[in-house]
Design an enzyme around this catalytic site. Structure first.
Site, PDB file in Angstrom:
ATOM      1  N   GLY A  92       5.837 -51.992  19.679  1.00  0.00           N
ATOM      2  CA  GLY A  92       5.894 -50.761  20.455  1.00  0.00           C
ATOM      3  C   GLY A  92       6.731 -49.682  19.826  1.00  0.00           C
ATOM      4  O   GLY A  92       6.650 -48.518  20.230  1.00  0.00           O
ATOM      5  N   ASP A 125       9.031 -44.398  24.076  1.00  0.00           N
ATOM      6  CA  ASP A 125       8.892 -43.314  23.111  1.00  0.00           C
ATOM      7  C   ASP A 125       8.700 -43.812  21.683  1.00  0.00           C
ATOM      8  O   ASP A 125       8.501 -43.027  20.764  1.00  0.00           O
ATOM      9  CB  ASP A 125      10.083 -42.357  23.181  1.00  0.00           C
ATOM     10  N   GLY A 126       8.790 -45.131  21.477  1.00  0.00           N
ATOM     11  CA  GLY A 126       8.569 -45.688  20.153  1.00  0.00           C
ATOM     12  C   GLY A 126       9.714 -45.479  19.185  1.00  0.00           C
ATOM     13  O   GLY A 126       9.580 -45.769  17.995  1.00  0.00           O
ATOM     14  N   ARG A 176      13.293 -53.161   7.770  1.00  0.00           N
ATOM     15  CA  ARG A 176      13.659 -54.573   7.665  1.00  0.00           C
ATOM     16  C   ARG A 176      12.608 -55.331   6.858  1.00  0.00           C
ATOM     17  O   ARG A 176      11.440 -54.922   6.777  1.00  0.00           O
ATOM     18  CB  ARG A 176      13.853 -55.216   9.034  1.00  0.00           C
ATOM     19  N   ARG A 183       5.097 -64.084  14.914  1.00  0.00           N
ATOM     20  CA  ARG A 183       5.971 -64.675  15.926  1.00  0.00           C
ATOM     21  C   ARG A 183       5.242 -65.768  16.693  1.00  0.00           C
ATOM     22  O   ARG A 183       4.017 -65.877  16.624  1.00  0.00           O
ATOM     23  CB  ARG A 183       6.408 -63.592  16.925  1.00  0.00           C
ATOM     24  N   ASP A 252       8.496 -64.125  22.019  1.00  0.00           N
ATOM     25  CA  ASP A 252       8.016 -63.106  21.075  1.00  0.00           C
ATOM     26  C   ASP A 252       9.105 -62.689  20.095  1.00  0.00           C
ATOM     27  O   ASP A 252       8.829 -61.953  19.140  1.00  0.00           O
ATOM     28  CB  ASP A 252       7.474 -61.880  21.825  1.00  0.00           C
ATOM     29  N   ASN A 253      10.332 -63.152  20.308  1.00  0.00           N
ATOM     30  CA  ASN A 253      11.419 -62.876  19.375  1.00  0.00           C
ATOM     31  C   ASN A 253      11.715 -64.071  18.473  1.00  0.00           C
ATOM     32  O   ASN A 253      12.737 -64.088  17.782  1.00  0.00           O
ATOM     33  CB  ASN A 253      12.699 -62.504  20.138  1.00  0.00           C
TER      34      ASN A 253
END
Length: 486
Positions: A92, A125-126, A176, A183, A252-253
């Site tokens: 997102g 807002d991304g 990164r 994931r 999801d992490n």
């Protein structure tokens, strides 16, 4: 060494197609300026560190420029958040710019966080803010220096673009690196949306690109699951041994590679507290320090469920059962090393647990205790550390057993000191240190964050003039509220 224009791209994930990601271009942030860069992370791409000094460097990692061979994609996935399944998440506020192949033949994902809105922004807002970008940068590079598997961080770029969270802040971007950004939630997404062909395509991609040895096994997907279980057992053992709290262990992490991933409201323990909660949004304490072991196993079970399309349930259950004993073996080995012990003996597990029980409620600084324990012979070190404990009689009994254990282990003090200082950091990323450099950076002073990054890149070394970074935190620094907001 290479320049920015010399990078070679091979965008394997993008080639999976539109079912797996959406093509999105980065939205530039205004007036980009480099906050901090990691020469060690740049070396993974064979980049010359001098490239960070060029104006094009900040422009490139602020969305103003793009390599011709990059293919920016927002990845789609789902996952369990605080134990509740969320059917559609995705990138997102980040984009997988592409995969760079270095001279060693390694593929490295370039993932730009804070790159603007995507189809998965969910009304957001991304953007990423400067404070969270600095926090992830510092943590990524520091955990690597500690020997803890992690994604890496190449640089942080600041801007004058305003964003609103609890207050108005400035937007930033973080670049990164990881060998993969797949994931657990990627597998969950295609499993729960009943897309078996895409689930198989994802599995084949992960196997061929990241676990090729599993392909020669009789059951490749079971071998894959076992590898992920083993890697996560080792990872969580490192977290627990070094007092690292992730804070948001949603499925999801969790990286399919078994690395520390998606830094949010993380913290290293200051005073030891097994029940420490680093995320002030975690009202139930689901992701407390002591819960990280069972939560990791829970997330592995969620991944296993998504793999039932390929593997019998009983085989998955049996493999999942390996997690706890593997974790315990890794953890005990790490703690023996931290205590300066060179071999295994009966009673070591009890020795470790008794120490932690004595630390609990005594306001013992977790990092400094182990470093100080190796500074001098056990007798002298224990006498000095004794006053930090509330239960003096209990500590004396533990100390007597520890001294006897050290005597049986043998070795001279200088060898012991060298051995212990090799695994017990003098410097740790404390939240108050991060907060101080963030506040300076928000005022346009990037010197403090660069200095802290340099110190934390050599956490085990004595560094003249840097003693202030090894001090116990002030009382206010122990109680900083950190949230998921970024």
């Amino acid at each position: 060494m290479k320049s920015l224009t010399d990078l070679t791209f091979d965008n394997r994930f993008a080639r999976l197609g539109d079912a797996f990601s959406t093509e999105v271009l980065p939205e530039p942030i205004a007036e980009p300026r480099l906050v901090v860069a990691s020469p060690a992370a740049m070396a993974l791409l064979d980049l010359d560190p001098a490239e960070a000094e060029l104006p094009e460097f900040a422009e490139l990692f602020a969305g103003h420029k793009l390599w011709n061979d990059a293919e920016p994609r927002a990845m789609v996935y789902s996952g369990h958040q605080f134990g509740v399944y969320n059917p559609r998440l995705g990138d997102g506020r980040g984009l997988l710019l592409g995969e760079v192949v270095n001279d060693a033949g390694e593929h490295w994902d370039l993932h730009l966080k804070g790159a603007g809105q995507t189809p998965y922004s969910r009304m957001g807002d991304g953007r990423a803010v400067l404070r969270s970008s600095i926090r992830e940068f510092l943590a990524s590079e520091h955990l690597h220096a500690l020997g803890i598997p992690t994604s890496r961080a190449l640089c942080v770029t600041a801007s004058s673009t305003p964003v609103w969270r609890e207050r108005q802040e400035s937007a930033a971007m973080l670049l990164r690196l990881a060998r993969s950004h797949v994931r657990f939630g990627h597998f969950e997404y295609f499993y729960y949306t009943r897309q078996p062909e895409q689930l198989k395509q994802l599995g084949e991609h992960v196997l061929s690109c990241h676990f090729p040895a599993c392909l020669s096994q009789d059951e490749p997907y079971l071998a894959l699951f076992r590898e992920v279980v083993e890697r996560n057992a080792a990872l969580i053992a490192h977290w627990q041994a070094y007092g690292f709290c992730h804070g948001v262990m949603n499925s999801d992490n969790m990286s399919i590679l078994g690395i520390t991933f998606d830094y949010g409201p993380y913290a290293f323990l200051d005073d030891f507290d097994a029940n420490h909660i680093c995320n002030h949004s975690d009202d139930s304490g689901r992701y407390s320090f002591s819960n990280q072991v069972p939560i990791a196993q829970w997330n592995l079970a969620a991944l296993g469920q998504a793999l039932t399309a390929f593997v019998e349930v009983e085989a998955l259950r049996e493999t999942l059962g390996l997690f706890l004993p593997l974790y315990q073996a890794h953890y005990l080995d790490l703690m023996r090393r931290r205590l300066g012990l060179t071999d295994a003996a009966e009673g070591d597990e009890a020795l470790v647990q008794r120490l932690l029980q004595l630390m609990q409620g005594s306001a013992v600084d977790y990092t400094n205790f182990f470093r100080s324990l190796g500074d001098s012979a056990p007798e002298q070190a224990l006498a000095r550390l004794r006053e930090d404990f509330a239960d003096l009689a209990g500590f004396d009994a533990w100390a007597a057993d520890y001294r006897a254990r050290c005597k049986a282990d043998g070795d001279d003090q200088e060898a012991r000191r060298t051995r212990m200082h090799r695994v017990n950091p003098k410097y740790i990323l404390r939240n108050y240190l991060a907060q101080q450099v963030i506040e300076a950076a928000e005022q346009g002073d990037y010197g403090p964050v660069r200095e802290l990054h340099a110190v934390l890149s050599r956490p085990f070394d004595e560094q003249p003039g840097m003693a202030r970074y090894a001090e116990r935190p002030p009382e206010w620094g122990k109680h900083l509220a950190i949230s998921c907001s970024s």
